[in-house]
Enzyme design. Structure first.
Site, PDB file in Angstrom:
ATOM      1  CB  SER A  93      10.691   0.238  -5.854  1.00 27.33           C
ATOM      2  OG  SER A  93      10.662  -0.916  -6.677  1.00 27.33           O
ATOM      3  CB  SER A 149       3.620   0.590  -4.253  1.00 31.48           C
ATOM      4  OG  SER A 149       4.117  -0.647  -3.864  1.00 31.48           O
ATOM      5  N   GLY A 192       0.831  -1.196   0.000  1.00 33.37           N
ATOM      6  CA  GLY A 192       0.000   0.000   0.000  1.00 33.37           C
ATOM      7  C   GLY A 192       0.864   1.244   0.000  1.00 33.37           C
TER       8      GLY A 192
END
Length: 470
Positions: A339, A323, A321
């Site tokens: 990442s 990212s 979540g």
């Protein structure tokens, strides 16, 4: 997106929620102001943002004698590795304002060793980066690397020669984090908005993780809501993990800031390269605000979806979540996009980020909003930051909180796949997750991820906020 959809208050969009209140307290204005020594020659005290510039300059000048560099946060000095004991080279380093340190391995030799690993040991669940502090390659294998794969990895590392690399086992698994932050939703996945930018054609856009960009073409600022932005470019896996997403409404106004919750945001004024040893902050809707240090550069990560190169490695935590969320410094420098990684914010782990400078160059975008946007930190948030004083604990959330926003998003892994869950999980959770915790950012904020909550970035915020880790 219309002004109505993204209130100016929420347009500050940045990347996530704020979980670690302690981290927020560290984001105090001018805490790392650069200073210049009275002497022209000899080590100079520098802020972390200037460390990479000096290191790059010396790397060009020293050639094969250059063994990498890192930032000594305690002394605010740049330490430059010099191969051998060449006094002339050491003097040149001192004259430039850095501290010379004699080492065995040149940066060129370490990069050559990394190429050998890529050729002979590209195994899912492994990663490596150059660690100038140890003057070696830092090789990590997650819990899925066992048996023949583990033997192959260790034998390859051994073939590099003594003192070239170290191997470490990670308890978690490398994955991307698709969920979190000032959330954005697309194709069943949830990610976070990293930084608002202006595309090469002048249109408003934002950067987020590439694995989010390949997971869905259109993105909304609310779960199951109407699309507000469309992916223009996406890279993942391969030479990076970044995507440029353009707002569908060309009149969208989105500030160049990171929303850290409670009406607070950190103004982002420049993009900068990371330096090993510098403190960074990550913001994400799942875990909020977290801080840590850069531990490696030019990292290669072998995700289940494929290999990604050129990443920043840190010890900042992150979870699904987070990212795409923003990694930044307390002085308002944009450093990276979350990442993936291993571990979580309970036990820690390794996290990886896409360098913002590389993403901007590749997409042709420029940091900050176009006409009408980007002027402040949104709703007066950023300003709050400036008002806090080092001695004021309260400054930790609101004001300071902002800047910090850079938390852990680094998580690696599945961001893309993770989908709506993790982050979505957040809905009210995440934010709520942090409830008020997340640096206050939470409360309404994060959850906002899901609606208005996410740091106020909520629904409307998606405005670019989109930081979920996806």
């Amino acid at each position: 997106m219309s002004h109505k959809r993204i209130p100016k208050r929420k347009a500050a969009i940045a990347a996530g929620s704020v979980a670690a209140l302690g981290a927020a307290a560290l984001l105090l204005p001018n805490a790392n102001a650069s200073q210049t020594d009275a002497k022209d020659a000899g080590p100079k005290t520098l802020k972390a943002a200037d460390a990479s510039d000096l290191a790059s300059l010396l790397a060009t000048q020293l050639g094969d004698a250059y063994g990498g560099a890192y930032y000594d946060a305690a002394k605010k000095q740049v330490v430059v590795n010099v191969v051998g004991d060449n006094s002339k080279v050491a003097d040149a380093v001192k004259k430039a304002g850095a501290v010379p340190r004699s080492v065995d391995n040149s940066l060129a030799a370490l990069k050559s060793a990394a190429r050998t690993l890529k050729t002979d040991a590209t195994i899912p669940g492994t990663a490596w980066s150059v660690d100038p502090k140890t003057n070696q390659l830092r090789v990590t294998a997650d819990s899925t690397v066992t048996g023949a794969n583990w033997n192959k990895l260790t034998s390859t590392v051994g073939s590099l020669g003594s003192g070239m690399a170290t191997v470490k086992k990670s308890a978690g698994t490398f994955k991307t984090f698709v969920d979190g932050g000032d959330a954005i939703f697309g194709g069943g996945a949830r990610c976070s908005l990293g930084f608002n930018v202006t595309a090469s054609d002048g249109s408003p856009a934002f950067l987020t993780a590439g694995h989010c960009g390949v997971a869905a073409k259109q993105w909304s600022d609310t779960q199951d809501g109407a699309p507000i932005a469309t992916v223009d470019q996406a890279t993942f896996p391969g030479d990076g993990d970044f995507s440029l997403v353009k707002y569908d409404d060309p009149n969208t106004q989105a500030n160049s800031a990171v929303n850290v919750g409670n009406g607070q945001s950190v103004a982002i004024n420049q993009a900068a390269d990371a330096a090993v040893g510098q403190q960074v902050f990550r913001m994400g809707s799942t875990t909020g605000l977290n801080d840590g240090n850069v531990t490696g550069l030019d990292a290669t990560v072998n995700y289940p979806e494929g290999t990604v190169t050129g990443l920043i490695q840190t010890d900042v935590c992150a979870e699904p979540g987070d990212s795409g969320g923003s990694l930044f410094t307390q002085d308002g420098s944009a450093i990276g996009l979350t990442s993936g990684g291993s571990g979580d914010c309970t036990v820690g782990g390794e996290t990886f980020f896409q360098p913002v400078t590389t993403a901007l160059t590749a997409t042709g975008a420029t940091l900050g909003a176009g006409a009408g946007a980007g002027a402040g930190a949104g709703a007066g948030d950023a300003s709050a930051t400036a008002g806090a004083e080092p001695s004021d604990p309260a400054a930790s959330d609101p004001a300071a909180g902002d800047q910090s926003g850079a938390g852990d998003q680094s998580g690696t892994g599945d961001q893309s796949g993770a989908g709506a869950d993790q982050s979505g999980a957040a809905g009210d959770n995440q934010s709520g997750a942090a409830g008020d915790n997340q640096s206050g950012a939470a409360g309404d904020n994060q959850s906002g991820a899901a609606g208005d909550n996410q740091s106020g970035t909520g629904a409307d915020d998606g405005s670019g906020m989109v930081s979920s880790n996806g």
